[in-house]
Structure formats: structure tokens, C-alpha cells
Design a protein around this motif. Structure first.
Motif, PDB file in Angstrom:
ATOM      1  N   ASP A   1       0.796  -1.231   0.000  1.00 39.14           N
ATOM      2  CA  ASP A   1       0.000   0.000   0.000  1.00 39.14           C
ATOM      3  C   ASP A   1       0.832   1.287   0.000  1.00 39.14           C
ATOM      4  OD1 ASP A   1      -2.366  -1.408  -0.013  1.00 39.14           O
ATOM      5  OD2 ASP A   1      -2.594  -1.369   2.172  1.00 39.14           O
ATOM      6  N   ASP A   2       2.107   1.210  -0.402  1.00 37.51           N
ATOM      7  CA  ASP A   2       2.950   2.416  -0.419  1.00 37.51           C
ATOM      8  C   ASP A   2       2.735   3.166  -1.739  1.00 37.51           C
ATOM      9  OD1 ASP A   2       4.785   4.363   0.087  1.00 37.51           O
ATOM     10  OD2 ASP A   2       6.552   3.075  -0.104  1.00 37.51           O
ATOM     11  N   TYR A   3       1.521   3.677  -1.890  1.00 32.69           N
ATOM     12  CA  TYR A   3       1.143   4.319  -3.156  1.00 32.69           C
ATOM     13  C   TYR A   3       1.986   5.561  -3.449  1.00 32.69           C
ATOM     14  CZ  TYR A   3      -2.852   1.222  -2.886  1.00 32.69           C
ATOM     15  OH  TYR A   3      -3.640   0.113  -2.823  1.00 32.69           O
TER      16      TYR A   3
ATOM     17  N   GLY B   1       6.513   3.122  -8.115  1.00 31.08           N
ATOM     18  CA  GLY B   1       7.346   3.380  -9.291  1.00 31.08           C
ATOM     19  C   GLY B   1       8.765   3.800  -8.950  1.00 31.08           C
ATOM     20  N   LEU B   2       9.024   4.058  -7.672  1.00 30.20           N
ATOM     21  CA  LEU B   2      10.360   4.538  -7.286  1.00 30.20           C
ATOM     22  C   LEU B   2      11.436   3.465  -7.502  1.00 30.20           C
ATOM     23  CD1 LEU B   2      12.003   6.866  -6.120  1.00 30.20           C
ATOM     24  CD2 LEU B   2      11.542   5.967  -3.843  1.00 30.20           C
ATOM     25  N   VAL B   3      11.137   2.233  -7.105  1.00 26.17           N
ATOM     26  CA  VAL B   3      12.101   1.142  -7.290  1.00 26.17           C
ATOM     27  C   VAL B   3      12.382   0.951  -8.782  1.00 26.17           C
ATOM     28  CG1 VAL B   3      12.399  -1.371  -7.084  1.00 26.17           C
ATOM     29  CG2 VAL B   3      11.564  -0.041  -5.132  1.00 26.17           C
ATOM     30  N   SER B   4      11.332   0.985  -9.589  1.00 23.76           N
ATOM     31  CA  SER B   4      11.508   0.821 -11.041  1.00 23.76           C
ATOM     32  C   SER B   4      12.361   1.939 -11.608  1.00 23.76           C
ATOM     33  CB  SER B   4      10.148   0.816 -11.736  1.00 23.76           C
ATOM     34  OG  SER B   4       9.319  -0.148 -11.147  1.00 23.76           O
ATOM     35  N   SER B   5      12.125   3.139 -11.096  1.00 25.70           N
ATOM     36  CA  SER B   5      12.897   4.293 -11.549  1.00 25.70           C
ATOM     37  C   SER B   5      14.381   4.109 -11.219  1.00 25.70           C
ATOM     38  CB  SER B   5      12.342   5.543 -10.857  1.00 25.70           C
ATOM     39  OG  SER B   5      13.078   6.663 -11.220  1.00 25.70           O
TER      40      SER B   5
ATOM     41  N   MET C   1       2.782  -5.509  -6.732  1.00 29.18           N
ATOM     42  CA  MET C   1       3.174  -5.824  -5.360  1.00 29.18           C
ATOM     43  C   MET C   1       2.545  -4.833  -4.378  1.00 29.18           C
ATOM     44  SD  MET C   1       7.071  -6.648  -4.273  1.00 29.18           S
ATOM     45  CE  MET C   1       7.454  -7.901  -5.451  1.00 29.18           C
ATOM     46  N   ILE C   2       2.530  -3.570  -4.760  1.00 26.01           N
ATOM     47  CA  ILE C   2       1.948  -2.540  -3.887  1.00 26.01           C
ATOM     48  C   ILE C   2       0.431  -2.726  -3.771  1.00 26.01           C
ATOM     49  CG2 ILE C   2       1.452  -0.048  -3.737  1.00 26.01           C
ATOM     50  CD1 ILE C   2       4.290   0.338  -5.006  1.00 26.01           C
ATOM     51  N   ILE C   3      -0.202  -3.019  -4.895  1.00 24.85           N
ATOM     52  CA  ILE C   3      -1.667  -3.105  -4.919  1.00 24.85           C
ATOM     53  C   ILE C   3      -2.176  -4.410  -4.304  1.00 24.85           C
ATOM     54  CG2 ILE C   3      -3.651  -3.367  -6.477  1.00 24.85           C
ATOM     55  CD1 ILE C   3      -2.197  -1.542  -8.443  1.00 24.85           C
ATOM     56  N   HIS C   4      -1.530  -5.527  -4.671  1.00 28.27           N
ATOM     57  CA  HIS C   4      -2.121  -6.836  -4.350  1.00 28.27           C
ATOM     58  C   HIS C   4      -1.442  -7.581  -3.202  1.00 28.27           C
ATOM     59  CE1 HIS C   4      -4.675  -6.761  -7.910  1.00 28.27           C
ATOM     60  NE2 HIS C   4      -3.627  -6.502  -8.656  1.00 28.27           N
ATOM     61  N   ALA C   5      -0.146  -7.282  -2.966  1.00 25.74           N
ATOM     62  CA  ALA C   5       0.603  -8.162  -2.052  1.00 25.74           C
ATOM     63  C   ALA C   5       0.840  -7.523  -0.686  1.00 25.74           C
ATOM     64  CB  ALA C   5       1.945  -8.533  -2.685  1.00 25.74           C
ATOM     65  N   TYR C   6       1.358  -8.345   0.214  1.00 26.95           N
ATOM     66  CA  TYR C   6       1.711  -7.854   1.557  1.00 26.95           C
ATOM     67  C   TYR C   6       3.153  -7.355   1.589  1.00 26.95           C
ATOM     68  CZ  TYR C   6      -2.275 -10.938   2.589  1.00 26.95           C
ATOM     69  OH  TYR C   6      -3.491 -11.564   2.588  1.00 26.95           O
ATOM     70  N   GLY C   7       3.601  -6.749   0.504  1.00 26.87           N
ATOM     71  CA  GLY C   7       4.984  -6.281   0.412  1.00 26.87           C
ATOM     72  C   GLY C   7       5.908  -7.366  -0.104  1.00 26.87           C
TER      73      GLY C   7
ATOM     74  N   SER D   1      -8.363  -2.875  -7.084  1.00 25.76           N
ATOM     75  CA  SER D   1      -9.220  -2.079  -6.215  1.00 25.76           C
ATOM     76  C   SER D   1      -9.451  -0.689  -6.810  1.00 25.76           C
ATOM     77  CB  SER D   1      -8.520  -1.901  -4.871  1.00 25.76           C
ATOM     78  OG  SER D   1      -7.321  -1.174  -5.070  1.00 25.76           O
ATOM     79  N   LYS D   2     -10.365   0.044  -6.151  1.00 25.30           N
ATOM     80  CA  LYS D   2     -10.635   1.421  -6.576  1.00 25.30           C
ATOM     81  C   LYS D   2      -9.344   2.258  -6.482  1.00 25.30           C
ATOM     82  CE  LYS D   2     -14.019   5.073  -5.642  1.00 25.30           C
ATOM     83  NZ  LYS D   2     -13.222   6.092  -4.987  1.00 25.30           N
ATOM     84  N   LYS D   3      -8.563   2.004  -5.436  1.00 26.95           N
ATOM     85  CA  LYS D   3      -7.313   2.757  -5.249  1.00 26.95           C
ATOM     86  C   LYS D   3      -6.355   2.522  -6.420  1.00 26.95           C
ATOM     87  CE  LYS D   3      -4.458   5.385  -3.307  1.00 26.95           C
ATOM     88  NZ  LYS D   3      -4.718   6.808  -3.107  1.00 26.95           N
ATOM     89  N   ALA D   4      -6.284   1.265  -6.864  1.00 28.07           N
ATOM     90  CA  ALA D   4      -5.423   0.947  -8.008  1.00 28.07           C
ATOM     91  C   ALA D   4      -5.893   1.690  -9.256  1.00 28.07           C
ATOM     92  CB  ALA D   4      -5.425  -0.553  -8.258  1.00 28.07           C
ATOM     93  N   MET D   5      -7.216   1.753  -9.420  1.00 29.25           N
ATOM     94  CA  MET D   5      -7.783   2.466 -10.573  1.00 29.25           C
ATOM     95  C   MET D   5      -7.405   3.945 -10.522  1.00 29.25           C
ATOM     96  SD  MET D   5      -9.599   0.317 -12.383  1.00 29.25           S
ATOM     97  CE  MET D   5     -10.647  -1.112 -12.332  1.00 29.25           C
TER      98      MET D   5
END
Lengths: 142, 119
Positions: free
Chosen positions: A14-16, A20-24, A54-60, A99-103
């Protein structure tokens, strides 16, 4: 073949704010090392989708970048669950449980895993309630 | 089409310009979406000539542009970007324009001017 570079990054649930920071950071490392723009773009798209998942669906979890002396690039995205109940469905373009947040973030199109698979030269996925591991390999295409 | 002309026909504000010559850069293709994975799936060739049109005004539109090596993002529907997102654009070397037009109108205008879809 031996690994000449390896770095592991943490991804928090949930670290919205940092999505993208890691990818960057990974993309910047690849360009600094001198990986071609075509390959680093494919790696970046795949790792970005994996990080968002991972952020949206997983527990980290963690994302590890490895580079071998023959130029091969390996990405391992490993999370702490809850797992993907039906991988075949998740690989179907358009299938989404977001989820709505992901959208709101602009995701949830159901293209995450299909995008990862298309960009990787080798794609392995294993999933159980204990977690999902994506193991991806990339190299220059002729 | 030059970024300068894109800004002109879209009556766009220039929120961030990536360097002195950003407005002279030429673009030939557009992909328009609010879903970033669709952009990540569809933009596969000539990213340096491709403009992303989106109504998504958070950091992920810029992250998506960064991953794809895009250099110009146009925010549609008159939405405001917060300063942090604009700063991210500058840091990443991505120019950002903001147009009052809807996605449909902005696409129509750019198509009329000769811009084409990603192939």
C-alpha cells in the motif's frame, strides 16, 4: 556465467506515494551501467508492472536486479502473499481484480502480467498463499 | 509536429519543459489513455516521437512516461497537476503540457494536424 551486479529493493504494501520509485532506480542503474535503451525499456516496463502489482495486491516484498558477465539481466520479484489463485486468468489480457485505489493510480487495466510476460525473454511464475515469485530474464534481441 | 505547435493548437499551458530546446522537438504519434498499463502495452516503437495524452494527473503518468522513454505528456480536461508532480517531470526530463480540451477533442485536433496513432 557469473553475476557481476546484484541489488535488492524493498517494496512496501500500500505504499502508493512511492509507487514506481524502485523501477525508476532500476532503470537509472541500467542506463548508468550502459544497457541499451531498448533492453532497459523492456526491463523498466516489466519491473514497473511488477512493483505496482506488489503494492496493490501483495503484503509487500522485494525486487532483485542481477546482471551477469554475459550481459544477461535477471529480475526476481518475490512477495509475501496472498498469492494469485488462478495464474492463467491473471495472464489473460483484461482480467483484473484491482481495487478502486489501483484504478485511481491509473492501473487495473488487466494488462500487468501480460505486459510483464511480453517484455521478458524468459518468464517464470510460481504462486501460493505464502507468496508469488516472478523470475524474469532479459537480453539483447537481434 | 513540434511541441510548440502541439501546445498552440491545444491551447495548452506549459507546465514543465525538458530543456532549452523542448519546444522544438518533433513528434509524429499519439497514444491517449487514462490506463497506464495500456500505455505500457501499446507504446513499443519510437517513444521519442510519441506523445502520451492522459487525464491521469498523478505521478504515475510521469513514471509511465519515464519507463517508456517518452518525452512529452499532455494532461487533458483542464486538470491541475500539483507542484510535486510537475517537479518530477522536470527532474525526469519530461515536458508536460495541460490542455483545457477533453481527450476526444484533443485527439481530434492532433489527428487533423497529421499526428497518427502508435502502430
Amino acid at each position: 556465467m557469473s553475476v557481476i551486479y546484484q541489488k535488492t529493493y524493498n517494496v512496501e504494501k500500500d505504499d502508493y506515494a512511492n509507487a514506481g520509485l524502485v523501477s525508476s532506480l532500476i532503470k537509472q542503474s541500467l542506463r548508468t551501467i550502459g544497457v541499451s535503451s531498448a533492453v532497459s525499456r523492456r526491463v523498466a516496463v516489466a519491473v514497473y508492472e511488477a512493483e505496482i502489482n506488489m503494492i496493490i495486491h501483495a503484503y509487500g516484498g522485494t525486487i532483485t536486479l542481477e546482471i551477469s558477465d554475459d550481459g544477461a539481466i535477471r529480475l526476481i520479484a518475490s512477495d509475501l502473499g496472498p498469492g494469485i489463485p488462478d495464474i492463467q486468468k491473471a495472464l489473460t489480457p483484461g482480467f483484473s481484480t484491482a481495487s478502486k485505489k489501483a484504478m485511481e493510480l491509473g492501473f487495473g487495466a488487466g494488462m500487468g502480467l501480460p505486459n510483464i510476460k511480453r517484455n521478458a525473454d524468459e518468464f517464470h511464475i510460481e504462486s501460493s498463499p505464502a507468496g508469488t515469485v516472478l523470475d524474469l530474464k532479459f537480453q539483447e534481441r537481434e | 509536429m513540434k511541441a510548440e505547435d502541439i501546445a498552440k493548437v491545444l491551447k495548452a499551458k506549459k507546465l514543465s519543459l525538458s530543456g532549452e530546446y523542448a519546444l522544438d522537438k518533433e513528434y509524429s504519434m499519439v497514444f491517449a489513455t487514462d490506463l497506464m498499463s495500456d500505455a505500457l502495452a501499446m507504446i513499443q516503437k519510437a517513444p521519442e516521437e510519441t506523445v502520451l495524452l492522459t487525464g491521469l494527473c498523478n505521478a504515475q503518468s510521469l513514471r509511465t512516461a519515464q519507463m517508456l522513454d517518452l518525452e512529452l505528456v499532455v494532461i487533458v480536461r483542464g486538470k491541475e497537476l500539483n507542484e510535486e508532480v510537475v517537479r518530477m517531470g522536470s527532474d525526469l526530463g519530461i515536458s508536460i503540457l495541460a490542455t483545457p480540451f477533453t481527450m476526444y477533442e484533443a485527439c481530434g485536433i492532433l489527428y487533423r494536424e497529421g499526428m497518427r496513432s502508435v502502430s
